[in-house]
Design an enzyme around this catalytic site. Structure first.
Site, PDB file in Angstrom:
ATOM      1  N   HIS A 180      92.980  19.117  19.682  1.00 50.51           N
ATOM      2  CA  HIS A 180      92.760  18.317  20.579  1.00 50.51           C
ATOM      3  C   HIS A 180      92.539  16.834  19.392  1.00 50.51           C
ATOM      4  O   HIS A 180      93.612  15.408  19.866  1.00 50.51           O
ATOM      5  CB  HIS A 180      91.076  17.663  20.733  1.00 50.51           C
ATOM      6  CG  HIS A 180      91.909  19.428  21.802  1.00 50.51           C
ATOM      7  ND1 HIS A 180      92.055  18.990  23.446  1.00 50.51           N
ATOM      8  CD2 HIS A 180      89.976  20.085  22.165  1.00 50.51           C
ATOM      9  CE1 HIS A 180      91.323  20.026  23.356  1.00 50.51           C
ATOM     10  NE2 HIS A 180      90.334  20.645  22.555  1.00 50.51           N
TER      11      HIS A 180
ATOM     12  N   HIS B 191      87.248  12.030  12.729  1.00 45.76           N
ATOM     13  CA  HIS B 191      88.591  12.259  13.442  1.00 45.76           C
ATOM     14  C   HIS B 191      89.059  11.333  13.697  1.00 45.76           C
ATOM     15  O   HIS B 191      89.150   9.889  13.655  1.00 45.76           O
ATOM     16  CB  HIS B 191      88.204  13.587  14.623  1.00 45.76           C
ATOM     17  CG  HIS B 191      87.659  12.974  15.491  1.00 45.76           C
ATOM     18  ND1 HIS B 191      86.401  13.275  15.778  1.00 45.76           N
ATOM     19  CD2 HIS B 191      87.521  11.895  16.011  1.00 45.76           C
ATOM     20  CE1 HIS B 191      85.853  12.422  16.621  1.00 45.76           C
ATOM     21  NE2 HIS B 191      86.830  11.942  17.084  1.00 45.76           N
TER      22      HIS B 191
ATOM     23  N   HIS C 267      92.405   9.193  17.189  1.00 42.91           N
ATOM     24  CA  HIS C 267      93.180   9.170  18.284  1.00 42.91           C
ATOM     25  C   HIS C 267      94.456   8.626  18.152  1.00 42.91           C
ATOM     26  O   HIS C 267      94.382   7.319  17.302  1.00 42.91           O
ATOM     27  CB  HIS C 267      92.016   8.884  19.485  1.00 42.91           C
ATOM     28  CG  HIS C 267      91.065   9.632  19.115  1.00 42.91           C
ATOM     29  ND1 HIS C 267      90.918  10.396  20.470  1.00 42.91           N
ATOM     30  CD2 HIS C 267      89.600   9.679  18.809  1.00 42.91           C
ATOM     31  CE1 HIS C 267      89.717  11.496  20.184  1.00 42.91           C
ATOM     32  NE2 HIS C 267      89.154  10.900  19.307  1.00 42.91           N
TER      33      HIS C 267
ATOM     34  N   GLU D 195      91.806   4.847  21.387  1.00 40.11           N
ATOM     35  CA  GLU D 195      90.886   4.785  22.551  1.00 40.11           C
ATOM     36  C   GLU D 195      89.973   3.562  23.314  1.00 40.11           C
ATOM     37  O   GLU D 195      90.217   3.157  23.846  1.00 40.11           O
ATOM     38  CB  GLU D 195      89.714   6.094  22.347  1.00 40.11           C
ATOM     39  CG  GLU D 195      90.099   6.954  21.784  1.00 40.11           C
ATOM     40  CD  GLU D 195      89.719   8.021  21.791  1.00 40.11           C
ATOM     41  OE1 GLU D 195      88.116   8.469  22.206  1.00 40.11           O
ATOM     42  OE2 GLU D 195      89.768   9.741  22.915  1.00 40.11           O
TER      43      GLU D 195
ATOM     44  N   HIS E  21      87.276   7.554  14.300  1.00 44.53           N
ATOM     45  CA  HIS E  21      85.582   7.868  14.548  1.00 44.53           C
ATOM     46  C   HIS E  21      84.880   8.589  13.659  1.00 44.53           C
ATOM     47  O   HIS E  21      85.197  10.148  13.128  1.00 44.53           O
ATOM     48  CB  HIS E  21      85.559   8.242  15.963  1.00 44.53           C
ATOM     49  CG  HIS E  21      86.198   8.168  16.990  1.00 44.53           C
ATOM     50  ND1 HIS E  21      86.905   8.634  18.709  1.00 44.53           N
ATOM     51  CD2 HIS E  21      85.927   6.952  17.333  1.00 44.53           C
ATOM     52  CE1 HIS E  21      86.919   7.591  18.493  1.00 44.53           C
ATOM     53  NE2 HIS E  21      86.876   6.256  18.453  1.00 44.53           N
TER      54      HIS E  21
ATOM     55  N   THR F 204      84.411  10.783  24.246  1.00 43.72           N
ATOM     56  CA  THR F 204      85.514  10.889  24.594  1.00 43.72           C
ATOM     57  C   THR F 204      86.522  11.842  24.679  1.00 43.72           C
ATOM     58  O   THR F 204      87.361  12.336  25.413  1.00 43.72           O
ATOM     59  CB  THR F 204      86.933   9.789  23.623  1.00 43.72           C
ATOM     60  OG1 THR F 204      86.620  10.366  22.307  1.00 43.72           O
ATOM     61  CG2 THR F 204      85.820   8.495  23.765  1.00 43.72           C
TER      62      THR F 204
HETATM   63 ZN   LIG Z   1      86.933  10.829  19.220  1.00 47.84          ZN
END
Ligand SMILES: [Zn+2]
Ligand SMILES: *[C@@H]1O[C@H](CO)[C@@H](O)[C@H](O)[C@H]1NC(C)=O
Length: 303
Positions: A89, A116, A118, A128, A141, A224
């Site tokens: 992911h 990590h 996004h 996000e 994050h 999330t």
């Molecule tokens: Zn995250």
């Protein structure tokens, strides 16, 4: 944030016929994308979910939001003890070594467990959180858990269990040299399930100067990613991290989802606020007042 999903993912890999527990982003398939998450993970459909669009004019000034105190963010290690992995992911780095945050009106000290990212595609943004409707190219994050709980898995069951710091990226013409250690490591984990070890570097290198982090937004929300537990005290910094376009593109070019498609658009869409307050720290305002106070004092003294 992703260890549970990694567990579920490995479960699915070993029993490919079982669909339960499988979730994805729309870029992989709309059949397991964010709007379907609540079918398997009911909490994802609740009222205090993340991310959100932060409306800066509606944020309430909160004078108790002092600067975050970063502990061990300057820690550097000589042995490779950080684990970078592609969990299907995102790319995540499991960290260790007494790194924590406190202050900032957090109810306790929160221990760092992993960070990590996004992101979008080479032509689309992928943060996000949004600020006043603007989506940024990427978001990092740094996930911390309340030290009163023994582990992240215990902490995430509690409303005061987790504190996540969210950092937004902006495109810059210059390379962000500090990001190179991480970007160079992406090729070691291009496939889902790959992992490798890194020597701990100072987290301070990959975030803005502490002085620029006095202004932040605070609200109560969730993870999330499934199971979307509502256990997160969110801190989102408006000061962006600069990154060059070529560096940014390496996230979508070097990393792949489980189905071997490029890992892109791995962000959850914004969620409803449902009346939750969003607070803003007032450090900038206070600095301004201190500046004026010293001008007045200087004038008084000179009279
Ligand atoms: Zn995250
Ligand atoms: C990454 O994963 C793939 C697929 O499982 C595997 O073939 C490859 O050897 C792994 N590479 C590393 C560096 O672990």
């Amino acid at each position: 944030m992703h260890s549970l999903s990694l567990l579920l993912l490995s479960f699915c890999l070993s029993f490919p016929s079982l669909e339960a527990g499988h979730w994805c982003y729309d870029s992989q398939s709309i059949n397991c994308g964010p709007i379907t998450w609540k079918n398997e993970y009911p909490t994802c459909g609740q009222n205090n979910q993340s991310p959100i669009n932060i409306l800066t004019k509606k944020a309430k000034l909160d004078r108790s939001l002092a600067p975050i105190i970063f502990k061990g963010y300057d820690h550097v290690g000589t042995e490779p003890t950080w684990q970078i992995s592609n969990n299907g992911h995102t790319v995540t780095v499991k960290i260790n070594g007494h790194i924590a945050i406190e202050g900032g009106n957090l109810p306790n000290t929160y221990k760092a467990v992993q960070f990590h990212y996004h992101w979008g595609t080479v032509s689309n943004p992928g943060s996000e959180h949004k600020i006043d409707g603007e989506q940024y190219p990427m978001e990092m994050h740094i996930v911390h858990h309340n030290e009163k709980y023994g582990s992240f898995e215990d902490a995430v069951k509690n409303p005061d269990g987790v504190a996540v710091l969210g950092f937004l990226f902006e495109e810059s013409t210059k390379n962000n040299e500090e990001m190179n250690v991480l970007i160079n490591a992406l090729q070691l984990v291009s496939k889902t399930g790959n992992s490798s070890l890194l020597k701990p570097f100072a987290l301070n290198r990959i975030i803005p100067d502490h002085e620029k982090l006095k202004k932040y937004y605070r609200y109560r929300g969730s993870l999330t990613t499934p199971a979307c537990q509502e256990s997160v005290i969110w801190t989102v910094f408006p000061e962006p991290i600069p990154i060059n376009k070529a560096q940014l593109d390496k996230f979508s070019n070097r990393l792949f989802f489980e189905d071997s498609q490029p890992m892109t658009l791995n962000f959850r869409p914004i969620q409803k606020l449902n009346g939750r307050p969003v607070y803003v720290s007032d450090s900038a305002v206070r600095l301004f007042n201190v500046a004026w106070l010293s001008v007045i004092l200087a004038v008084l003294i000179s009279m």
